[in-house]
Every structure is written in structure tokens, then in C-alpha cells.
Write an enzyme that holds these catalytic residues in place. Structure first.
Site, PDB file in Angstrom:
ATOM      1  N   VAL A  88       0.853  -1.183   0.000  1.00  0.00           N
ATOM      2  CA  VAL A  88       0.000   0.000   0.000  1.00  0.00           C
ATOM      3  C   VAL A  88       0.888   1.231   0.000  1.00  0.00           C
ATOM      4  O   VAL A  88       1.818   1.334   0.797  1.00  0.00           O
ATOM      5  CB  VAL A  88      -0.935   0.017   1.239  1.00  0.00           C
ATOM      6  CG1 VAL A  88      -1.726   1.325   1.300  1.00  0.00           C
ATOM      7  CG2 VAL A  88      -1.886  -1.180   1.215  1.00  0.00           C
ATOM      8  N   GLY A 133       4.163   4.194   3.173  1.00  0.00           N
ATOM      9  CA  GLY A 133       3.819   2.941   2.500  1.00  0.00           C
ATOM     10  C   GLY A 133       3.933   1.786   3.471  1.00  0.00           C
ATOM     11  O   GLY A 133       4.480   1.941   4.573  1.00  0.00           O
ATOM     12  N   LYS A 134       3.430   0.640   3.110  1.00  0.00           N
ATOM     13  CA  LYS A 134       3.616  -0.564   3.939  1.00  0.00           C
ATOM     14  C   LYS A 134       3.284  -1.781   3.083  1.00  0.00           C
ATOM     15  O   LYS A 134       2.459  -1.699   2.173  1.00  0.00           O
ATOM     16  CB  LYS A 134       2.687  -0.535   5.162  1.00  0.00           C
ATOM     17  CG  LYS A 134       3.181  -1.393   6.303  1.00  0.00           C
ATOM     18  CD  LYS A 134       4.199  -0.634   7.138  1.00  0.00           C
ATOM     19  CE  LYS A 134       4.747  -1.467   8.282  1.00  0.00           C
ATOM     20  NZ  LYS A 134       5.591  -0.646   9.166  1.00  0.00           N
ATOM     21  N   GLY A 135       3.928  -2.894   3.404  1.00  0.00           N
ATOM     22  CA  GLY A 135       3.640  -4.131   2.685  1.00  0.00           C
ATOM     23  C   GLY A 135       3.463  -5.266   3.662  1.00  0.00           C
ATOM     24  O   GLY A 135       3.847  -5.152   4.827  1.00  0.00           O
ATOM     25  N   ASP A 174       9.927  -5.067   8.962  1.00  0.00           N
ATOM     26  CA  ASP A 174       8.912  -4.894  10.002  1.00  0.00           C
ATOM     27  C   ASP A 174       8.812  -6.248  10.710  1.00  0.00           C
ATOM     28  O   ASP A 174       9.733  -7.067  10.599  1.00  0.00           O
ATOM     29  CB  ASP A 174       7.571  -4.446   9.373  1.00  0.00           C
ATOM     30  CG  ASP A 174       6.554  -4.027  10.427  1.00  0.00           C
ATOM     31  OD1 ASP A 174       6.747  -2.965  11.033  1.00  0.00           O
ATOM     32  OD2 ASP A 174       5.570  -4.761  10.675  1.00  0.00           O
TER      33      ASP A 174
END
Ligand code: NAD
Length: 444
Positions: A88, A133-135, A174
Site C-alpha cells: 500500500v 507505504g507498507k507491505g 517490520d
């Protein structure tokens, strides 16, 4: 003739797609909590206090782009397993999207959108030129071999390769991912480019362009914020007590650095259990024990206690450093600390925040408290771009120079507006994003 490999694709229980996650629901079967709704509420509460056109607010509030892919991965037994994965990009207004990749069985799109959004506000709070952002991948990295993790990571990068780039979207580790996974990420990207591209990802091993001080950065930021909060509240850290939930990267480093300032940790938990010692736990010894046994439980000299009891310990400082939605309206009344330093992202729900405010708990919000990680990620990106590397002392000094003013700015906005630090942090971040959006204009 070579025999062709028989391909079977199986979908394991672990790839089952879960749409919502709640720590409370697992225990009681009640209150499913959408983490993304939580961010929306935090944003709205702050935006209400700013004079900003509602239609523009909608533009900066919603994620810009969400990508979902299903990744086939060859497992060690020769079968193929499908893994659902997300990336995202919440905002690229202030710079490239920036944020980690999470490998965990409970990953959902809702959660990744929330984490991406927090990244936008976090980068703005510490004033670094990144968006958010992040995945995430729905998988259990503890149950996968190194080869399986490598194939999963490479496929993740390959299937979304057009999203990534040093000036487009820069991932990082993360929960469930670390330097080795970042190394595979960078290598896969570099293969397509046919050149080395270290700035495409941060949190890499130091030998291949990682920054000194990155592994400790998030915990160091938690320590700096807690130290500044203690100064503000006139709490003497040398006689302070503390508890930490989660003893991974963030929890263990925060505890180690605060322990060095004289703080006595009486309670520590991880996913397997919790331990207690009224005289104070030997944090350095515990780090070694965890490295050896993979858990904190069975650490000599400590009593086993219930995992949840850590959150309700009567201590000066509580550091939730595990996952989201740990303190909700159901249990917030039982929290008895003076300072709650959010090492994790989203450990306190908006409803719990109201109860903590009433009970005069000083909450240092995640978008400030754990921003040390992304700040040193920014330093890593800068070092990769200029091709010159700083010493650990220099990285730590620069981190102080970013975190202390960020704490002071947030405190100032909060005091001026007579509000909690979280609202102050969001107000500051939204204003900073808005300034850039105004300058850039909205192309439509
Ligand atoms: P990690 O995987 O290294 O550690 C997580 C820890 O939490 C582990 O000790 C695990 O056993 C424990 N845990 C899991 N469920 C638990 C439970 N129910 N009760 C108690 N302990 C539990 O992950 P991390 O990198 O330390 O990240 C922790 C949190 O910090 C996450 O919310 C992450 O998004 C956030 N964060 C991490 C960074 C970073 O640089 N690593 C930066 C900013 C924010």
C-alpha cells in the site's frame, strides 16, 4: 528425456485470508477492531482542530494505491503454496513512499492500509522527505525454511517490481522480516536493473549498504522520547520502574537503553509468556537468553506471570512493543503506568485513548515514539545516494537531532491546543503534508 515436475498448488490454513484482527476478539470473541478505522478516527480528531477544506482532507487521508498479489512459492517438499501479499502506498506528497514489509499469519489489507497511513504521518512528524507505504504477506516465517523465505521474497519483489525504486517506494523490515530479507529484496530489484541499487530498500545488512545504528534505531528513538517525557513530567529515571510487552527488536533495544539510564524493568513479555522480578530483570542477560532459547520465558531468577499482566503492571513506564490493538476500551482502565511509550504501531485504540486521558496517563504516540527507525532508514537512503557512510556515533547524534525537536514540536502543539500528544502529533503532521499539497496543487 527429463521428467517434468508435477505441480500441485495447495492453500494452507496459514494463507487463509483474514479481514480483521483484534487482540480482544481472540480472547473473548468480541469487538473486532479495524486498525484502519482507528487511524481514520485519529486523523479526524486532529483534522477537526485545523482549518482545512474537507474535500482536500479526504485527498490526503485515503491511501493513494493498494496492490494485492497472490504469490506462488515452491516449498521445500516440491509443492507450490499460494501466499496473499500487499503493498500500500498511502502518500507520495512529501517524497517516495516509505515503510516496512510484514510477514505474519494475521496480516490483512485493513492492517497494511493503517500502517501505511501511520508512516505518512510519522515521516511528517520527524520532518523527513518521505511519504507513507507498507507491505505485508500472510505467512508464518517461523514455519518456513530459509529457502522458502528467499523464494517468497523474490517473488514478492518480482510481482510488484514497477512499484519500487529509490525515488518511488522504499521498503524496510517490520515484524517477521529483517536484514537478510532486505538483502534478497535489493538483489532481486538489482537483477532487473542490471546494476546495484542499494537505495531501493533500507534495513539492509551493513556489508551491503545498510546503515550503522539502524538495528537499534527504533528502540533508541523510544528511549529518547521516554527520556524527554520524563524530563517534562519531572520523573527521575534512576528510580523509575518499567514493563515491556514484546521483546523483539523494538522492545529489547528500548529496554536495554532505558535500563542503561537506570530504569528498573520488573515485567517483560513475549508471545510465549511473561516474566516478573520485583528487584528488576537483568536486561542484558535476558537478551542473551532470548537469543539462545528464542524466548524470554524460563529466564532464571524470574517468576512466570500471565502475559496480559504486563500491560496492567504498576510501573512508571509501560512500553507496548508487540502488535496493534493491545489496549482497548475493555482493558484501558486497568493500565496503571505514568508514561505509556508506544514502541509498536497502534497498540492503543482511540476509545482506550480517552480512558487513558481521563486517568492522566501520558501517552507518547507511535507516530512520534517509534519514528527513530524510519529516521535512520532515511539516513541509510541518504548514505546510499551519496555513497559515503557515517560512523555509528554520527548516526546516533543525527538521530538525537531529529527526535528531540520532533518531541518538542509535538509537545508544543499539544500544550497550545490543550490536547493529548497523539492529536498534537497528527495536527503537526497533517499541517506539514498540507503545506506541500498546497505548493504542488492537486492535479485533476
Ligand atoms: P519483532 O518481530 O522483532 O518483535 C515482536 C515481539 O512481540 C516478539 O518478541 C514477539 O514474541 C512479541 N509478541 C507478539 N505477540 C505478542 C503478544 N500477544 N504478547 C506479548 N508479546 C508478543 O518486531 P519488532 O520489529 O520489534 O516490531 C514490534 C512493533 O514495533 C510492531 O508494531 C512494528 O510495526 C513496530 N515498529 C517496528 C519498527 C522496527 O524498526 N522494527 C519500527 C517502527 C515500528
Amino acid at each position: 528425456m527429463r521428467k517434468s515436475r508435477k505441480i500441485t498448488i495447495k492453500k494452507s490454513k496459514k494463507t487463509k485470508i483474514r479481514h480483521r484482527r483484534s487482540m480482544v476478539s481472540r480472547k473473548t470473541g468480541t469487538i473486532p477492531i479495524s486498525v484502519f478505522d482507528n487511524v481514520m478516527k485519529q486523523f479526524d480528531a486532529a483534522a477537526k482542530k485545523l482549518q482545512i477544506d474537507q474535500s482536500v482532507l479526504e485527498f490526503i487521508k485515503m491511501p493513494r494505491r493498494s496492490t494485492i498479489v497472490n504469490l506462488p512459492v515452491r516449498m521445500d517438499d516440491g509443492t507450490y503454496q499460494m501466499f496473499r501479499a500487499y503493498r500500500v502506498q498511502h502518500s507520495i506528497a512529501r517524497g517516495p513512499a516509505k515503510g516496512g514489509i510484514r510477514y505474519h499469519p494475521d496480516v490483512t489489507l485493513d492492517e497494511i492500509q493503517a500502517l501505511a497511513s501511520w508512516m505518512t504521518w510519522k515521516c511528517a512528524v520527524v520532518n523527513i522527505p518521505f511519504g507513507g507505504g507498507k507491505g505485508g504477506v500472510i505467512c508464518d516465517p517461523h514455519e518456513m525454511s530459509e529457502g522458502e523465505l528467499e523464494r517468497l521474497t523474490r517473488r514478492y519483489v518480482a510481482d510488484m517490481i514497477d512499484l519500487f525504486g529509490p525515488d518511488d517506494d522504499v521498503p524496510a523490515p517490520d515484524v517477521g522480516t529483517g536484514p537478510q530479507i532486505m538483502a534478497w529484496f535489493m538483489d532481486t530489484f538489482a537483477m532487473r536493473e542490471n546494476r546495484s541499487v542499494p537505495a531501493v530498500v533500507t534495513g539492509k545488512p551493513i556489508k551491503m549498504g545498510g546503515s550503522r545504528g539502524r538495528v537499534e534505531a527504533t528502540g533508541r528513538g523510544v528511549m529518547i522520547c521516554t527520556r524527554e517525557a520524563a524530563k517534562h513530567l519531572k520523573l527521575n529515571l534512576k528510580s523509575a520502574t518499567a514493563a515491556v510487552q514484546g521483546f523483539g527488536n523494538v522492545g529489547s533495544v528500548s529496554a536495554k537503553l532505558l535500563h542503561e539510564l537506570g530504569v528498573k524493568f520488573t515485567h517483560v513479555s513475549d508471545e510465549y509468556g511473561a516474566i516478573f522480578n520485583a528487584k528488576g530483570i537483568d536486561i542484558e542477560g535476558l537478551v542473551k537468553h532470548r537469543e539462545k532459547t528464542k524466548s524470554i520465558v524460563k529466564f532464571p531468577g524470574c517468576k512466570r506471570v500471565k502475559r496480559e499482566s504486563v500491560l496492567f503492571a504498576k510501573v512508571d513506564i509501560l512500553i507496548p512493543a508487540a502488535l496493534e490493538n493491545q489496549i482497548t476500551e475493555i482493558n484501558a482502565g486497568q493500565v496503571r503506568c505514568r508514561i505509556l511509550a508506544e514502541g509498536a504501531n497502534g497498540p492503543v485504540t482511540p476509545e482506550a485513548d480517552k480512558i487513558l486521558k481521563k486517568n492522566k496517563v501520558f501517552v507518547i504516540p507511535d507516530i512520534l515514539c517509534n519514528a527513530g527507525g524510519v529516521t535512520v532508514s532515511y539516513f541509510e537512503w541518504v548514505q546510499n545516494k551519496i555513497g559515503y557512510f557515517w560512523t555509528e556515533e554520527e548516526v546516533n547524534r543525527r538521530l538525537e537531532e531529529k527526535m528531540v525537536p520532533a518531541f518538542e514540536d509535538v509537545l508544543k502543539v499539544s500544550l497550545e491546543n490543550k490536547t493529548q500528544l497523539r492529536i498534537g502529533a497528527f495536527m503537526l503532521a497533517i499541517s506539514r503534508v498540507m503545506e506541500v499539497v498546497k505548493l504542488r496543487g492537486i492535479y485533476s
